[in-house]
Write a protein that holds these residues in place. Structure first.
Motif: not given
Length: 236
Positions: A39, A182, A188-193, A229-230, A233, A236
């Motif tokens: 990572y 989340d 994790k925090l991502n587009v799925r959330d 959220i979107a 993200l 970043k």
């Protein structure tokens, strides 16, 4: 190569070899066929004979080091020239065309040796306050490897993968994830959330969403949280 705070951002790699792997602590499993990721932010603790070892114990075999670059972030009002940096007048300094990063300057050394020498000088300019920060980068190919019973290095048959290593003068790790946003609970925090929140709301199941789905902290979970959220993200 002189080691400061050396960080690596590399692609996922598939460990496909019949020999035991050296220091493969980054793998999520002891199974050598499990994909393993090094990572961004993983500190390089040694770099000898083209073998780069990270703070978590994972090692890779590197080759074809190239695309050397130094990025400098000037302090407010600082004049960045060869003279103020204390480097040879023949070294070209480029400035970004991005108006949001007007204080960013770049040098493109031709060799790893010159990268190291210049970065030592640039590091001094950071300590003196001429620069807010600086980091060097290089691209290389890497592959996993193993060691046979005679101590010989055996490389993985899967081949080489490109990677970029970044060395910061001052590095601040990202804060540990606090779970805000989340919604699907995967850590994790991502587009799925965002999608999870939107789907639950569309099904009339907003009351089943967890409290931390209130990403914008306005006291209610709604489509604004998914949008926030979107939006974050995307930055970043």
């Amino acid at each position: 190569m002189k080691l400061k705070k050396m960080l690596a951002a590399v692609s996922s790699i598939m460990l496909l070899s019949t020999v035991p792997f050296v220091n493969a602590a980054a793998s999520e499993s002891d199974d050598p066929f499990t994909p393993s990721i090094v990572y961004k932010g993983n500190e390089v603790v040694s770099d000898e004979n083209n073998i780069m070892t990270f703070s978590d114990g994972y090692s890779i075999l590197t080759s074809d080091r190239r695309d050397f670059k130094i990025t400098m972030i000037a302090a407010d009002g600082a004049e960045i020239t060869n003279e103020t940096l204390g480097i040879d007048s023949t070294i070209a300094i480029a400035r970004t065309t991005d108006p949001d990063k007007a204080n960013y300057y770049f040098i493109y050394p031709s060799t790893e040796e010159s990268l190291d020498e210049l970065f030592d000088i640039i590091t001094q300019r950071v300590s003196e306050g001429l620069l807010e920060n600086a980091y060097s980068q290089m691209t290389f190919d890497f592959q996993c490897y193993g060691v046979d019973e005679n101590g010989n290095i055996i490389t993985c048959a899967v081949g080489h993968f490109p990677a970029t290593q970044t060395t910061y003068v001052n590095y601040t790790p990202e804060p540990e994830f606090d779970g805000k946003g989340d919604a699907n609970g995967d850590g994790k925090l991502n587009v799925r959330d965002a999608a999870f929140i939107a789907r639950a709301l569309s099904l009339g199941e907003g009351d089943t969403l967890p409290e931390n789905a209130d990403y914008n902290e306005d006291g209610v979970v709604n489509v604004r949280d998914a949008a926030a959220i979107a939006r974050d993200l995307a930055k970043k």
